[in-house]
Enzyme design. Structure first.
Site, PDB file in Angstrom:
ATOM      1  N   CYS A 119       0.856  -1.028   0.033  1.00  0.00           N
ATOM      2  CA  CYS A 119       0.029   0.095   0.001  1.00  0.00           C
ATOM      3  C   CYS A 119       0.731   1.228   0.104  1.00  0.00           C
ATOM      4  O   CYS A 119       2.138   1.009   0.200  1.00  0.00           O
ATOM      5  CB  CYS A 119      -1.063   0.033   1.253  1.00  0.00           C
ATOM      6  SG  CYS A 119      -2.391   1.242   0.840  1.00  0.00           S
ATOM      7  N   CYS A 121      -0.338   4.481   1.656  1.00  0.00           N
ATOM      8  CA  CYS A 121      -0.648   5.089   2.687  1.00  0.00           C
ATOM      9  C   CYS A 121       0.510   5.500   3.716  1.00  0.00           C
ATOM     10  O   CYS A 121       0.552   6.992   4.013  1.00  0.00           O
ATOM     11  CB  CYS A 121      -1.912   4.868   3.166  1.00  0.00           C
ATOM     12  SG  CYS A 121      -2.066   3.308   4.062  1.00  0.00           S
ATOM     13  N   CYS A 129      -3.984   6.189  -0.025  1.00  0.00           N
ATOM     14  CA  CYS A 129      -3.422   5.085  -0.655  1.00  0.00           C
ATOM     15  C   CYS A 129      -3.017   5.126  -2.190  1.00  0.00           C
ATOM     16  O   CYS A 129      -3.046   4.052  -2.893  1.00  0.00           O
ATOM     17  CB  CYS A 129      -4.498   3.948  -0.291  1.00  0.00           C
ATOM     18  SG  CYS A 129      -4.949   3.783   1.374  1.00  0.00           S
ATOM     19  N   LYS A 201     -12.380  -5.078   1.071  1.00  0.00           N
ATOM     20  CA  LYS A 201     -11.973  -4.319   2.091  1.00  0.00           C
ATOM     21  C   LYS A 201     -12.934  -3.057   2.238  1.00  0.00           C
ATOM     22  O   LYS A 201     -12.833  -2.347   1.463  1.00  0.00           O
ATOM     23  CB  LYS A 201     -10.424  -3.814   1.834  1.00  0.00           C
ATOM     24  CG  LYS A 201     -10.164  -2.783   3.166  1.00  0.00           C
ATOM     25  CD  LYS A 201      -8.532  -2.629   2.827  1.00  0.00           C
ATOM     26  CE  LYS A 201      -8.054  -1.594   3.984  1.00  0.00           C
ATOM     27  NZ  LYS A 201      -6.653  -1.223   3.897  1.00  0.00           N
ATOM     28  N   ARG A 211      -4.159   2.838  12.385  1.00  0.00           N
ATOM     29  CA  ARG A 211      -3.437   4.095  11.972  1.00  0.00           C
ATOM     30  C   ARG A 211      -2.342   4.751  12.746  1.00  0.00           C
ATOM     31  O   ARG A 211      -1.494   5.506  12.488  1.00  0.00           O
ATOM     32  CB  ARG A 211      -4.519   5.035  11.242  1.00  0.00           C
ATOM     33  CG  ARG A 211      -5.061   4.156  10.091  1.00  0.00           C
ATOM     34  CD  ARG A 211      -6.570   5.035   9.681  1.00  0.00           C
ATOM     35  NE  ARG A 211      -7.275   4.301   8.752  1.00  0.00           N
ATOM     36  CZ  ARG A 211      -8.283   4.555   8.097  1.00  0.00           C
ATOM     37  NH1 ARG A 211      -9.119   5.663   8.606  1.00  0.00           N
ATOM     38  NH2 ARG A 211      -9.108   3.665   7.262  1.00  0.00           N
ATOM     39  N   ARG A 223     -11.370   7.333   3.323  1.00  0.00           N
ATOM     40  CA  ARG A 223     -11.112   6.563   2.350  1.00  0.00           C
ATOM     41  C   ARG A 223     -12.358   5.668   1.644  1.00  0.00           C
ATOM     42  O   ARG A 223     -12.205   4.900   0.906  1.00  0.00           O
ATOM     43  CB  ARG A 223     -10.258   5.174   2.997  1.00  0.00           C
ATOM     44  CG  ARG A 223      -8.850   5.733   3.494  1.00  0.00           C
ATOM     45  CD  ARG A 223      -8.181   4.546   3.558  1.00  0.00           C
ATOM     46  NE  ARG A 223      -6.860   4.423   4.613  1.00  0.00           N
ATOM     47  CZ  ARG A 223      -5.918   5.335   4.702  1.00  0.00           C
ATOM     48  NH1 ARG A 223      -5.685   6.280   3.767  1.00  0.00           N
ATOM     49  NH2 ARG A 223      -4.988   5.321   5.567  1.00  0.00           N
ATOM     50  N   GLU A 239     -16.348  -7.538  -6.182  1.00  0.00           N
ATOM     51  CA  GLU A 239     -15.016  -7.448  -6.152  1.00  0.00           C
ATOM     52  C   GLU A 239     -14.118  -8.582  -6.137  1.00  0.00           C
ATOM     53  O   GLU A 239     -13.179  -8.805  -6.743  1.00  0.00           O
ATOM     54  CB  GLU A 239     -14.710  -6.683  -4.677  1.00  0.00           C
ATOM     55  CG  GLU A 239     -15.057  -5.262  -4.641  1.00  0.00           C
ATOM     56  CD  GLU A 239     -14.038  -4.416  -5.357  1.00  0.00           C
ATOM     57  OE1 GLU A 239     -13.037  -4.828  -6.012  1.00  0.00           O
ATOM     58  OE2 GLU A 239     -14.140  -3.331  -5.313  1.00  0.00           O
ATOM     59  N   LYS A 254     -11.955  -7.976   4.980  1.00  0.00           N
ATOM     60  CA  LYS A 254     -11.264  -6.931   6.348  1.00  0.00           C
ATOM     61  C   LYS A 254     -12.488  -5.937   6.542  1.00  0.00           C
ATOM     62  O   LYS A 254     -12.875  -5.321   5.643  1.00  0.00           O
ATOM     63  CB  LYS A 254     -10.105  -6.745   6.002  1.00  0.00           C
ATOM     64  CG  LYS A 254      -9.572  -5.712   6.575  1.00  0.00           C
ATOM     65  CD  LYS A 254      -8.103  -5.366   6.072  1.00  0.00           C
ATOM     66  CE  LYS A 254      -7.551  -4.351   6.848  1.00  0.00           C
ATOM     67  NZ  LYS A 254      -6.746  -3.237   6.325  1.00  0.00           N
ATOM     68  N   TYR A 319      -3.426  -9.916  15.362  1.00  0.00           N
ATOM     69  CA  TYR A 319      -2.416  -9.550  16.387  1.00  0.00           C
ATOM     70  C   TYR A 319      -2.324 -10.461  17.514  1.00  0.00           C
ATOM     71  O   TYR A 319      -1.244 -10.591  18.470  1.00  0.00           O
ATOM     72  CB  TYR A 319      -2.712  -8.227  16.961  1.00  0.00           C
ATOM     73  CG  TYR A 319      -2.913  -7.352  15.634  1.00  0.00           C
ATOM     74  CD1 TYR A 319      -1.844  -6.665  15.007  1.00  0.00           C
ATOM     75  CD2 TYR A 319      -4.105  -6.799  15.196  1.00  0.00           C
ATOM     76  CE1 TYR A 319      -1.793  -5.846  14.081  1.00  0.00           C
ATOM     77  CE2 TYR A 319      -4.290  -6.101  14.202  1.00  0.00           C
ATOM     78  CZ  TYR A 319      -3.071  -5.534  13.441  1.00  0.00           C
ATOM     79  OH  TYR A 319      -3.110  -4.801  12.373  1.00  0.00           O
TER      80      TYR A 319
END
Ligand code: PBG
Length: 329
Positions: A119, A121, A129, A201, A211, A223, A239, A254, A319
């Site tokens: 990406c 961004c 992005c 997404k 972020r 976005r 998509e 996501k 995570y």
């Protein structure tokens, strides 16, 4: 009472429950996102994501090794460059933060699957992005150009593949970027580099803490002109259809928890290897509740990971990946 149907028979003991369980968790399922920064030495905590750090290269390798030893197969690398500009130069620099990190990871941990987030961004001074137009005295972002952005994404993916990335994961949501990246990789001799597309997404408020971690918040605007509207499931199927036709090997949904219906429909419709990204906001809210003693962190995490599998996910990006691998051992 003489009941013919007694489903509770199959819930009577842990052994019976294990026999009839429909899905189970394995360390093979999980991918750990890691943030490598040119601006920190050692490790810098991300305030809104307890247990997550921005890492220098040595710490990145140490955490990746640690994750690998815990049984994980794969990590997903995000980069935070020292310098940002309006063409994201450091995103595709040969000696960029991700490119250097990937070379080292593949040298020191050759069996670890290295995925890279593709990406712009984090590398753009404005935090969007792609390539942008501006308006007004404050140079607010007016428009993100699709095709010019795709050119830079192809360069970025190629430079990651050149550094040795096993999987490139475009997360920008520009149209046509999967096809362009596939063609670029093939033309450069990287026909075996895997593309994991952030195919569905959504423009989500649950990315807030990320972020902070990646320092990628847009300075102006949002976005919504490129990421998807939370209301749209049929559009998500389109998509994914496009991305598969363009050459995606793995498709991703996501965020995770609020979008399990999307995971389920995509898996049923396409049967492709399907990934789900349990995003920073999902992590932050459960961490906060657990820190207050309101929820049992381990039990809630394992329950929601099981829900991802049940919905159809083959790969879970989280995570908590390392903890999960340890907990289910
Ligand atoms: C980069 C990117 C984002 C995430 C992954 N890749 C942020 C965004 O789109 O704003 C979010 C990950 C998370 O919240 O954990 N475009």
């Amino acid at each position: 009472m003489n009941l013919a149907r007694r489903p509770r028979r199959l819930r009577a003991t842990p052994q019976i429950r294990a026999l009839v369980r429909e899905v189970s968790l394995s360390a093979d399922d999980f991918v750990l996102p890691l943030f490598v920064s040119e601006k920190v030495s050692g490790r810098k905590p991300v305030a809104s994501m307890p247990g997550v750090f921005q890492l220098d290269e040595d710490s990145l390798v140490a955490d990746a090794r640690n994750a690998h030893e815990a049984g994980l197969r794969a990590v997903l690398i995000f980069g935070i460059p020292a310098v940002r500009d309006e063409t994201a130069t450091q995103a595709y620099a040969d000696d960029g933060v991700v490119q250097r990190a990937v070379r080292r990871l593949k040298r020191e941990l050759p069996d670890l699957v290295v995925m890279t987030d593709v990406c712009l961004c984090e590398y753009m001074s404005h935090g969007h992005c792609g390539i942008t137009d501006f308006h007004g005295a404050n140079r607010e972002v007016a428009h993100v150009h699709n095709d010019a952005s795709v050119e830079l994404l192809v360069k970025t993916a190629l430079s990651h593949a050149g550094a040795g990335a096993d999987v490139v994961a475009p997360s920008d949501m520009m149209d046509g970027r999967i096809g362009a990246i596939r063609a670029g990789l093939d033309a450069a001799g990287f026909e075996n580099t895997i593309i994991m597309s952030y195919a569905a997404k959504f423009a989500s408020a649950f990315y807030g803490p990320f972020r902070d971690a990646a320092e990628s918040a847009p300075k102006s605007g949002d976005r919504r002109a490129y990421q998807m509207d939370a209301a749209n499931a049929r559009e998500a199927l389109r998509e994914v259809d496009f991305d598969i036709a363009e050459g995606a090997d793995i498709v991703m949904v996501k965020p995770g928890l609020p979008y399990l219906d999307i995971v389920s429909r995509i898996k049923e419709r396409f049967g492709m290897p399907t990934a789900v990204y349990s995003v920073s906001g999902e992590y932050a809210m459960l961490k906060a509740a657990a820190a207050n003693g309101w929820l049992d962190e381990k039990a809630c995490v394992l329950e929601q990971m099981t829900a991802f599998k049940r919905a159809g996910a083959d790969i879970i990006i989280t995570y908590w990946a390392r903890e999960c691998a340890t907990w289910i051992r």
